[in-house]
Design a protein around this motif. Structure first.
Motif, PDB file in Angstrom:
ATOM      1  N   UNK A 176     -35.916  63.065  30.563  1.00 42.13           N
ATOM      2  CA  UNK A 176     -34.894  64.288  30.715  1.00 42.13           C
ATOM      3  C   UNK A 176     -33.635  63.616  30.206  1.00 42.13           C
ATOM      4  N   UNK A 177     -33.211  62.455  30.519  1.00 44.25           N
ATOM      5  CA  UNK A 177     -32.009  61.977  30.148  1.00 44.25           C
ATOM      6  C   UNK A 177     -31.823  61.846  28.678  1.00 44.25           C
ATOM      7  N   UNK A 178     -30.622  61.527  28.137  1.00 42.27           N
ATOM      8  CA  UNK A 178     -30.129  61.658  26.531  1.00 42.27           C
ATOM      9  C   UNK A 178     -30.518  60.254  25.957  1.00 42.27           C
ATOM     10  N   UNK A 179     -31.004  59.153  26.857  1.00 41.16           N
ATOM     11  CA  UNK A 179     -31.318  58.093  26.126  1.00 41.16           C
ATOM     12  C   UNK A 179     -32.128  57.353  27.198  1.00 41.16           C
ATOM     13  N   UNK A 180     -33.039  56.477  26.620  1.00 41.52           N
ATOM     14  CA  UNK A 180     -33.937  55.675  27.737  1.00 41.52           C
ATOM     15  C   UNK A 180     -33.227  54.883  28.535  1.00 41.52           C
ATOM     16  N   UNK A 181     -33.619  54.615  29.685  1.00 42.88           N
ATOM     17  CA  UNK A 181     -33.000  53.648  30.728  1.00 42.88           C
ATOM     18  C   UNK A 181     -31.606  53.958  31.182  1.00 42.88           C
ATOM     19  N   UNK A 182     -30.997  55.281  30.820  1.00 48.35           N
ATOM     20  CA  UNK A 182     -29.637  55.477  31.201  1.00 48.35           C
ATOM     21  C   UNK A 182     -29.419  55.200  32.543  1.00 48.35           C
ATOM     22  N   UNK A 190     -28.758  52.195  26.685  1.00 48.32           N
ATOM     23  CA  UNK A 190     -29.595  52.945  26.591  1.00 48.32           C
ATOM     24  C   UNK A 190     -29.993  53.388  25.050  1.00 48.32           C
ATOM     25  N   UNK A 191     -28.786  53.884  24.430  1.00 44.88           N
ATOM     26  CA  UNK A 191     -28.802  53.997  23.188  1.00 44.88           C
ATOM     27  C   UNK A 191     -29.301  52.874  22.219  1.00 44.88           C
ATOM     28  N   UNK A 192     -29.150  51.611  22.705  1.00 45.21           N
ATOM     29  CA  UNK A 192     -29.892  50.312  22.080  1.00 45.21           C
ATOM     30  C   UNK A 192     -31.361  50.473  22.000  1.00 45.21           C
ATOM     31  N   UNK A 193     -31.782  50.718  23.339  1.00 42.16           N
ATOM     32  CA  UNK A 193     -33.399  50.919  23.433  1.00 42.16           C
ATOM     33  C   UNK A 193     -33.617  52.127  22.687  1.00 42.16           C
ATOM     34  N   UNK A 194     -32.929  53.178  22.754  1.00 44.82           N
ATOM     35  CA  UNK A 194     -33.518  54.278  21.873  1.00 44.82           C
ATOM     36  C   UNK A 194     -33.897  53.966  20.501  1.00 44.82           C
ATOM     37  N   UNK A 195     -32.757  53.221  19.884  1.00 41.82           N
ATOM     38  CA  UNK A 195     -32.997  52.931  18.536  1.00 41.82           C
ATOM     39  C   UNK A 195     -34.317  51.685  18.384  1.00 41.82           C
ATOM     40  N   UNK A 346     -23.106  41.464  18.271  1.00 42.74           N
ATOM     41  CA  UNK A 346     -23.304  42.896  17.738  1.00 42.74           C
ATOM     42  C   UNK A 346     -24.693  43.497  18.170  1.00 42.74           C
ATOM     43  N   UNK A 347     -24.729  44.489  18.863  1.00 46.04           N
ATOM     44  CA  UNK A 347     -25.937  45.154  19.175  1.00 46.04           C
ATOM     45  C   UNK A 347     -26.907  45.374  18.023  1.00 46.04           C
ATOM     46  N   UNK A 348     -26.277  45.543  17.099  1.00 44.60           N
ATOM     47  CA  UNK A 348     -27.274  46.076  15.724  1.00 44.60           C
ATOM     48  C   UNK A 348     -27.936  44.952  15.127  1.00 44.60           C
ATOM     49  N   UNK A 349     -27.664  43.529  15.602  1.00 46.17           N
ATOM     50  CA  UNK A 349     -28.460  42.302  15.193  1.00 46.17           C
ATOM     51  C   UNK A 349     -29.420  42.219  16.131  1.00 46.17           C
ATOM     52  N   UNK A 350     -29.380  42.700  17.363  1.00 46.51           N
ATOM     53  CA  UNK A 350     -30.335  42.587  18.337  1.00 46.51           C
ATOM     54  C   UNK A 350     -30.387  41.233  18.958  1.00 46.51           C
ATOM     55  N   UNK A 351     -29.253  40.397  18.717  1.00 45.03           N
ATOM     56  CA  UNK A 351     -28.978  39.127  19.484  1.00 45.03           C
ATOM     57  C   UNK A 351     -27.457  39.320  19.984  1.00 45.03           C
ATOM     58  N   UNK A 352     -27.325  39.326  21.229  1.00 45.63           N
ATOM     59  CA  UNK A 352     -26.004  39.813  21.778  1.00 45.63           C
ATOM     60  C   UNK A 352     -26.177  39.667  23.642  1.00 45.63           C
ATOM     61  N   UNK A 353     -25.030  39.683  23.765  1.00 48.62           N
ATOM     62  CA  UNK A 353     -24.675  39.520  25.753  1.00 48.62           C
ATOM     63  C   UNK A 353     -23.909  40.716  25.862  1.00 48.62           C
ATOM     64  N   UNK A 354     -24.202  41.571  26.876  1.00 47.20           N
ATOM     65  CA  UNK A 354     -23.492  42.767  27.243  1.00 47.20           C
ATOM     66  C   UNK A 354     -23.195  42.414  28.906  1.00 47.20           C
ATOM     67  N   UNK A 355     -21.917  42.595  28.827  1.00 38.57           N
ATOM     68  CA  UNK A 355     -21.196  42.332  30.287  1.00 38.57           C
ATOM     69  C   UNK A 355     -20.575  43.796  30.807  1.00 38.57           C
ATOM     70  N   UNK A 356     -20.975  43.927  32.042  1.00 36.98           N
ATOM     71  CA  UNK A 356     -20.509  45.265  32.886  1.00 36.98           C
ATOM     72  C   UNK A 356     -19.416  44.750  33.596  1.00 36.98           C
ATOM     73  N   UNK A 357     -18.124  45.420  33.398  1.00 37.48           N
ATOM     74  CA  UNK A 357     -16.847  45.024  34.166  1.00 37.48           C
ATOM     75  C   UNK A 357     -16.426  46.073  34.908  1.00 37.48           C
ATOM     76  N   UNK A 358     -15.848  45.800  36.094  1.00 36.83           N
ATOM     77  CA  UNK A 358     -14.848  46.627  37.008  1.00 36.83           C
ATOM     78  C   UNK A 358     -13.760  45.825  37.612  1.00 36.83           C
TER      79      UNK A 358
END
Length: 405
Positions: A176-182, A190-195, A346-358
């Motif tokens: 139901x959501x717009x991307x997986x794992x949203x 989520x868009x990364x895993x969609x691709x 770059x997520x397009x390379x499928x080798x990266x680190x993502x950080x969530x910040x607040x």
């Protein structure tokens, strides 16, 4: 009189608690109650290598030697259901009426797959995945080949879809959501895993639900909310799990799991909870109920030490991992909607680190096909230090130095 510790739930949390009690020198009576006809085992392989037939049952058990429990004087009672608790008299009442008294009790009852009220969900060929039995049944489906519809694009849904595609099945995912794992990772990841799934040939039906599962006695097609009809040979419901709190209802404080304090103590004297069923008051993150392997792996031992009267506060940073196709990841922390996502690589390379910040702090980090860095991410999250987003993005700044300036 000998002290008796009872553990209800023979999964990862319960099994690790038993190990720890003996390692810590507890020489009293231990009773381990499990509803499955299996000794404690690990669940992650059930949607990955075990499901694909790449590993066998023996390698999934927590103790390779099934005699371990008898050798360590643990009363392992499989295929046994605990029906109720008598916290006033400190007893667990079994389904056959037997009362098992305890000095300390650990509830590690885990969680069970949700079964949404979809017409046709009770047809033959509709599967959930939680146990060895579930995985064995689904493994037979995948070995037979054909078309699989996965309802839900959370972790179980995505991992099952990946395993089925890797074994050559035609796979469609309805979410139901717009991307997986949203709900877990947010829209960017989520868009990364969609691709990733699209690139591996999964037919993604996003932003739509399931109206019905149809067939003559067994699942033959799935009708989605937007009118699409998906022919299939089997269906997997991967729409999440619910904590198994039936034993605690009306006896302990319950709210999205059994409420426990920082040391995993429940609201009745001598009662503790750990693993998927525990809604834990984390010293850093507040109330959390974590449904992942590592949480059960670590909370079980922490609860065991608390049962022994040790000063055992559970404060580990939440951690989980997933492997889908050639994409492996590790996640540490606890992000929330609205956190900014900053990428190193770059997520397009499928080798990266993502950080969530607040508010200038890293709330979570995820390494994708980049290894031996997750401990640094955990420490960064644990520190609560203010960091410069530009330094976070810069691959020339070592991860262990991010919080130093």
């Amino acid at each position: 009189m000998s002290t008796t510790f009872v553990i209800v739930g023979a999964g990862m949390a319960g099994g690790k608690a038993v190990e720890t009690l003996r390692e810590e020198g507890f020489d009293g009576r231990i009773v381990l109650l499990g509803t499955e006809p299996e000794r404690p085992y690990e669940r992650p392989p059930l949607s990955k290598d075990y499901l694909r037939g790449e590993s066998e049952r023996g390698g999934v058990y927590l103790q390779e030697d099934g005699n371990w429990y008898a050798e360590h004087d643990v009363e392992l009672r499989m295929s046994t259901t605990a029906a109720s608790l008598d916290v006033a008299q400190r007893a667990v009442v079994l389904a056959d009426g037997e009362r098992v008294g305890y000095d300390a009790l650990l509830l590690a009852t885990g969680a069970e797959p949700k079964r949404p009220p979809i017409p046709g969900a009770d047809l033959e060929g509709v599967h959930v995945l939680r146990t060895f039995q579930d995985s064995d049944a689904l493994r037979a489906v995948i070995d037979a080949g054909g078309r699989l519809v996965v309802v839900g694009a959370g972790w179980i849904g995505c991992e099952v879809a990946a395993s089925a595609r890797q074994k050559g099945m035609e796979v469609a995912v309805v979410e139901p959501q717009s991307v997986p794992l949203q709900g877990v990772l947010g829209p960017e990841l989520g868009a990364f895993y969609r691709d990733v799934h699209a690139d591996n040939g999964v037919a993604l039906h996003l932003g739509t639900g399931v109206e019905a599962i149809e067939g003559d006695g067994r699942a033959e097609r799935v009708r989605t909310s937007d009118g699409t009809v998906l022919d299939c040979d089997a269906v997997v419901l991967g729409v999440g799990v619910a904590p198994r709190t039936a034993l605690a209802e009306g006896v302990l404080d319950v709210d999205n799991g059994i409420l426990v304090d920082a040391s995993l103590r429940a609201s009745a004297d001598g009662v503790f909870a750990a693993g998927d069923v525990a809604n834990h008051d984390h010293p850093q993150f507040g109330r959390l109920r974590v449904e992942h392997w590592a949480n059960a792996l670590e909370q079980g031992p922490s609860a065991a030490r608390a049962m022994l009267g040790q000063d055992a506060v559970y404060e580990r940073v939440p951690y989980f991992f997933s492997d889908q196709y050639d994409v492996g990841m590790e996640y540490a922390g606890h992000s929330a909607p609205g956190d900014e996502v900053v990428f190193r690589g770059d997520p397009a390379t499928r080798e990266f680190i993502a950080f969530w910040m607040r508010d200038g702090r890293v709330t979570a980090g995820m390494n994708v096909n980049v290894w031996d860095v997750n401990e640094h991410l955990q420490e960064l999250v644990r520190s609560g230090a203010s960091v410069d987003p530009d330094r976070v993005r810069d691959p020339d700044v070592p991860l262990d130095e991010l919080a130093s300036a």
